[in-house]
Design a protein around this motif. Structure first.
Motif, mmCIF file in Angstrom:
data_model
loop_
_atom_site.group_PDB
_atom_site.id
_atom_site.type_symbol
_atom_site.label_atom_id
_atom_site.label_comp_id
_atom_site.label_asym_id
_atom_site.label_seq_id
_atom_site.Cartn_x
_atom_site.Cartn_y
_atom_site.Cartn_z
ATOM 1 N N ARG A 95 1.007 -1.080 0.064
ATOM 2 C CA ARG A 95 0.129 0.188 0.193
ATOM 3 C C ARG A 95 0.784 1.326 0.096
ATOM 4 O O ARG A 95 1.875 1.317 0.477
ATOM 5 N N GLN A 96 0.211 2.304 -0.424
ATOM 6 C CA GLN A 96 0.924 3.414 -0.559
ATOM 7 C C GLN A 96 0.079 4.699 -0.212
ATOM 8 O O GLN A 96 -0.952 4.871 -1.047
ATOM 9 N N TYR B 196 -1.809 -2.210 -3.832
ATOM 10 C CA TYR B 196 -1.527 -2.833 -4.947
ATOM 11 C C TYR B 196 -1.253 -4.394 -4.415
ATOM 12 O O TYR B 196 -0.753 -4.622 -3.643
ATOM 13 N N ARG C 117 5.884 3.095 -0.996
ATOM 14 C CA ARG C 117 5.059 1.995 -0.996
ATOM 15 C C ARG C 117 5.405 0.878 -0.105
ATOM 16 O O ARG C 117 6.620 0.692 -0.035
#
Length: 124
Positions: A38-39, A95, A45
């Protein structure tokens, strides 16, 4: 070559639950380890969770242990991230990624393929 498409992101309230999905297409999904990253805005990230190719071994960042669960269905070429007890600190673009190898991996550099991301926003 593996193509990854995430879905399931949404705007939720603190304490809610959400399940993200990542559908894979291309060759031999079951031979890849999978991960979720995740970012958050303005941040790097970060690793969230990973699962090995068979789905019998998982690994989580400390901040999500006990709240998030990663799983996979190799028959459906899909990996999931079940997120419970969400907090505003979980707000990020999530992601999924695929790594060529049997184990789970926590480093970005281990992953060869990435999805486009799905937004999760947790309001207080």
């Amino acid at each position: 070559q593996v193509q990854l498409v995430e879905s399931g992101g949404a705007v939720v309230q603190a304490g809610d639950s959400l399940t993200l999905s990542c559908a894979a297409s291309g060759r031999a999904f079951s031979s890849y380890a999978m991960g979720w990253f995740r970012q958050a805005p303005g941040k790097e990230r970060d690793f969230v969770a990973a699962i090995n190719w068979r789905g019998d071994s998982t690994y989580y960042v400390d901040s999500v242990k006990g709240r998030f669960t990663i799983s996979r269905d190799n028959a459906k070429n899909t990996v999931y991230l079940r997120m419970n007890s969400l907090t505003p600190e979980d707000t990020a673009v999530y992601y999924c990624a695929a790594a060529s190898g049997p184990h789970y991996y926590a480093r970005l550099v281990n992953y060869d393929y990435w999805g486009q991301g799905t937004q999760v926003t947790v309001s207080s």
